[in-house]
Design an enzyme around this catalytic site. Structure first.
Site, PDB file in Angstrom:
ATOM      1  N   GLU A  15       1.014  -1.126  -0.059  1.00  0.00           N
ATOM      2  CA  GLU A  15      -0.181  -0.026  -0.025  1.00  0.00           C
ATOM      3  C   GLU A  15       0.853   1.161   0.120  1.00  0.00           C
ATOM      4  O   GLU A  15       1.463   1.572   1.232  1.00  0.00           O
ATOM      5  CB  GLU A  15      -0.974  -0.110   1.343  1.00  0.00           C
ATOM      6  CG  GLU A  15      -1.719  -1.001   1.500  1.00  0.00           C
ATOM      7  CD  GLU A  15      -3.152  -1.249   0.632  1.00  0.00           C
ATOM      8  OE1 GLU A  15      -3.188   0.048  -0.151  1.00  0.00           O
ATOM      9  OE2 GLU A  15      -3.736  -1.858   0.818  1.00  0.00           O
ATOM     10  N   CYS A  52      -2.162   9.281   2.363  1.00  0.00           N
ATOM     11  CA  CYS A  52      -1.784   8.802   1.161  1.00  0.00           C
ATOM     12  C   CYS A  52      -2.957   9.188   0.154  1.00  0.00           C
ATOM     13  O   CYS A  52      -2.674   9.071  -1.011  1.00  0.00           O
ATOM     14  CB  CYS A  52      -1.920   7.090   1.429  1.00  0.00           C
ATOM     15  SG  CYS A  52      -3.216   6.348   1.743  1.00  0.00           S
TER      16      CYS A  52
HETATM   17  P1  NDP Z   1       8.184   4.675   4.748  1.00  0.00           P
HETATM   18  O1  NDP Z   1       8.182   4.097   3.422  1.00  0.00           O
HETATM   19  O2  NDP Z   1       9.443   5.537   5.083  1.00  0.00           O
HETATM   20  O3  NDP Z   1       8.179   3.526   5.893  1.00  0.00           O
HETATM   21  C1  NDP Z   1       7.354   2.643   5.797  1.00  0.00           C
HETATM   22  C2  NDP Z   1       7.520   1.521   6.971  1.00  0.00           C
HETATM   23  O4  NDP Z   1       8.538   0.728   6.398  1.00  0.00           O
HETATM   24  C3  NDP Z   1       8.179   1.814   8.258  1.00  0.00           C
HETATM   25  O5  NDP Z   1       7.896   1.066   9.240  1.00  0.00           O
HETATM   26  C4  NDP Z   1       9.692   1.963   7.970  1.00  0.00           C
HETATM   27  O6  NDP Z   1      10.524   2.132   9.128  1.00  0.00           O
HETATM   28  C5  NDP Z   1       9.677   0.486   7.448  1.00  0.00           C
HETATM   29  N1  NDP Z   1      10.714   0.538   6.223  1.00  0.00           N
HETATM   30  C6  NDP Z   1      11.709   1.701   5.718  1.00  0.00           C
HETATM   31  N2  NDP Z   1      12.665   1.125   5.028  1.00  0.00           N
HETATM   32  C7  NDP Z   1      12.455  -0.232   4.981  1.00  0.00           C
HETATM   33  C8  NDP Z   1      13.233  -1.271   4.661  1.00  0.00           C
HETATM   34  N3  NDP Z   1      14.000  -1.026   3.784  1.00  0.00           N
HETATM   35  N4  NDP Z   1      12.790  -2.564   4.740  1.00  0.00           N
HETATM   36  C9  NDP Z   1      11.840  -2.866   5.468  1.00  0.00           C
HETATM   37  N5  NDP Z   1      11.246  -1.857   6.102  1.00  0.00           N
HETATM   38  C10 NDP Z   1      11.442  -0.578   5.890  1.00  0.00           C
HETATM   39  O7  NDP Z   1       6.832   5.645   4.938  1.00  0.00           O
HETATM   40  P2  NDP Z   1       6.632   6.413   5.963  1.00  0.00           P
HETATM   41  O8  NDP Z   1       6.577   5.879   7.370  1.00  0.00           O
HETATM   42  O9  NDP Z   1       7.323   7.855   5.638  1.00  0.00           O
HETATM   43  O10 NDP Z   1       4.889   6.842   5.486  1.00  0.00           O
HETATM   44  C11 NDP Z   1       4.521   7.952   4.280  1.00  0.00           C
HETATM   45  C12 NDP Z   1       4.444   6.917   3.150  1.00  0.00           C
HETATM   46  O11 NDP Z   1       3.404   6.159   3.241  1.00  0.00           O
HETATM   47  C13 NDP Z   1       3.697   8.005   2.102  1.00  0.00           C
HETATM   48  O12 NDP Z   1       4.427   7.852   0.810  1.00  0.00           O
HETATM   49  C14 NDP Z   1       2.264   7.681   1.913  1.00  0.00           C
HETATM   50  O13 NDP Z   1       1.902   7.770   0.751  1.00  0.00           O
HETATM   51  C15 NDP Z   1       2.451   6.030   2.265  1.00  0.00           C
HETATM   52  N6  NDP Z   1       1.202   5.652   2.703  1.00  0.00           N
HETATM   53  C16 NDP Z   1       0.457   5.066   1.942  1.00  0.00           C
HETATM   54  C17 NDP Z   1      -0.963   4.555   2.408  1.00  0.00           C
HETATM   55  C18 NDP Z   1      -1.740   3.529   1.579  1.00  0.00           C
HETATM   56  O14 NDP Z   1      -2.563   2.892   2.136  1.00  0.00           O
HETATM   57  N7  NDP Z   1      -1.692   3.212   0.242  1.00  0.00           N
HETATM   58  C19 NDP Z   1      -1.518   5.111   3.522  1.00  0.00           C
HETATM   59  C20 NDP Z   1      -0.700   5.692   4.339  1.00  0.00           C
HETATM   60  C21 NDP Z   1       0.562   6.287   4.027  1.00  0.00           C
HETATM   61  P3  NDP Z   1      11.121   3.499   9.527  1.00  0.00           P
HETATM   62  O15 NDP Z   1       9.908   4.467   9.486  1.00  0.00           O
HETATM   63  O16 NDP Z   1      11.339   3.279  11.108  1.00  0.00           O
HETATM   64  O17 NDP Z   1      12.030   3.698   8.864  1.00  0.00           O
END
Ligand code: NDP
Length: 477
Positions: A195, A229
């Protein structure tokens, strides 16, 4: 074992979880406000309400959509019946973001558990405290400790968890993270549900309900300070409705920015996000866009910004801004509106505004997105009966609804034969007679012709076969 519990037992746990969340609403909303900066009303409206709505959906529907389902069996499979079973994957890794750290962690966790899986939650590093609160709620609702676990940490921890080989990965996050997670999962052939981000268009036709469209544009762009999002990230207005731009431009006068109970828009949760927001605004200004509102910032608080004279050469119209910015562009025809909306690498949500509902449905059908609303914004994704998810760079796989529930299971197709016949027609030995029988079977079962024509077609083959049998004799080869 959790996978062996009945749907009723799981629904009882989910029901207790639902009650706990409502009884502890103030503490949860307070926790969310302090971790994310969202206003208290927003914490309840966009985190708690969608969560309990989805929990109730799971309680009522898990058994209905996950129980074995009978399927037809072709006539030629004599004495057999067929059904599909849905089994939990095993353990599911949930990687969740910081913007809605409560519902975007708890709902996939609850869905995975309702389907009989165990879950490990890796919340965003910025919302570890919310993760702790969620796991404590699950335990107090009666979910066994061995099926719910918290793995706090950053993206590296997320990567290590993938290398621990979960059976399914459910990520809600940015598109770049989605690519990394998918690449890491590919090494172990782990299925992923992604997502990801969006750049959602709102298309407003001349005949749209004007006041409602203005309110919706402001709400859709600035709810949760644009960190949604499915935020309205691009507003396309038909030429006859230019005055809408002026009215939307009043957003900075109307919205109260702060964190109290009476404020509308809170600060950015992630201070790094302000750099992206400012880069997009500056890039657009340098390419000829204009500000229709004031532009200010006080620490993490940013003003709501509306921009006009934007175009698709600007990052603000093509990249996910994820902040309180609403760029507006005009269009002339329906064709042009569809082309502009579809000119994006993302495909998450969209909205179409018109009093002509036929046109609304027609345009919605032509948009390359996973979700679409006519005459509403954002709320469509909260309907727990509708699957939610994206296409293109917004990801794939679905959450919510029957599709979302089933995503947390794999299908096992089972065929049961009564075992009464000595042999099946397709088994050995093969012979010329079997070959000719197959011809008859193909002609009679699959040839798209009237019955008489089929029989006529077969007649020649049957005669040739009989003659060859006579020539070869009973033991001929
Ligand atoms: P991120 O992509 O930065 O992080 C999402 C999760 O993945 C976090 O727990 C993060 O940890 C973890 N993560 C990051 N890198 C890795 C990796 N290489 N391997 C495994 N896990 C990893 O998203 P954000 O938290 O910044 O959220 C914002 C984004 O989420 C926006 O782009 C938004 O559009 C999207 N989003 C999408 C939605 C949907 O349903 N389509 C709904 C809400 C948001 P950590 O943060 O600790 O680095």
């Amino acid at each position: 074992m959790w996978a062996q519990t009945t749907f009723k037992e799981r629904a009882d746990c989910l029901g207790r979880l639902r009650n706990l969340i409502i009884e502890e609403m103030d503490a949860i909303a307070g926790g969310l406000t302090s971790v994310t900066g969202k206003t208290p009303v927003e914490a309840v409206m966009t985190e708690i309400i969608p969560t309990v709505e989805n929990l109730r959906y799971l309680e009522k529907n898990a058994a209905k959509f996950l129980s074995p389902e009978k399927r037809p069996t072709p006539f030629s499979y004599r004495h057999s019946s067929s059904h599909v079973e849905r089994h939990p994957w095993g353990w599911v890794l949930i990687l969740s973001p910081w913007n809605f750290p409560f519902q975007l962690s708890l709902v996939p966790m609850a869905t995975a558990l309702a389907a009989g899986n165990a879950v490990v939650l890796k919340p965003s590093e910025l919302s570890t405290e919310v993760g702790k609160m969620i796991v404590s709620l699950f335990y107090r609702a009666g979910f066994p400790k061995e099926v719910v676990a918290l793995a706090p940490g950053d993206g590296l921890v997320g990567q290590r968890l993938i290398d621990a080989k979960p059976d399914l990965i459910f990520l809600t996050g940015g598109t770049e993270t989605g690519k990394k997670v998918m690449a890491a999962a590919a090494a172990h052939l782990i299925p992923v549900i992604l997502e990801l981000g969006g750049k959602d268009p709102m298309i407003v036709f001349d005949d749209a309900p004007f006041d409602r469209a203005v309110e919706a544009a402001v709400y859709g762009a600035f709810a949760n300070a644009g960190q949604v999002c499915v935020s309205v990230e691009r507003l396309y207005v038909q030429e006859g409705l230019r005055r809408l731009r002026g009215r939307a431009g009043g957003a900075d006068q109307r919205l109260r920015v702060g964190q109290s109970m009476d404020d509308d828009m809170g600060p950015l949760t992630n201070p790094r996000q302000a750099d992206i927001v400012n880069r997009h605004i500056d890039d657009a200004l340098s390419k000829g866009a204009r500000l229709a509102t004031a532009r200010w910032s006080k620490g993490p608080l940013l003003s709501p910004v509306v921009m006009t004279q934007t175009n698709h050469a600007m990052a603000v119209m093509t990249e996910e801004t994820f902040g309180p910015v609403l760029p507006v562009m005009s269009f002339r025809t329906e064709e042009e509106a569809v082309a502009l909306a579809n000119d994006s690498r993302f495909g998450l949500n969209a909205s179409v505004w018109t009093r002509d509902l036929d046109r609304g449905r027609r345009v919605a059908a032509r948009l390359a997105v996973g979700n679409c609303a006519v005459n509403d914004v954002l709320k469509n994704i909260g309907n727990p009966h509708l699957p939610f998810g994206g296409i293109k760079h917004s990801g794939f796989g679905r959450s919510h609804g029957p599709e979302g529930l089933r995503a947390f299971t794999y299908e096992k197709s089972v065929m049961v034969n009564q075992g009464t016949a000595r042999r099946e027609l397709n088994w050995f030995p093969y012979s010329r007679a079997v070959y000719e029988n197959l011809r008859v079977y193909l002609h009679m079962s699959f040839l798209k012709k009237p019955l008489l024509a089929k029989l006529k077609g077969l007649w020649g083959f049957m005669r040739a076969f009989r003659q060859s049998q006579k020539k070869e004799g009973p033991h001929g080869h």
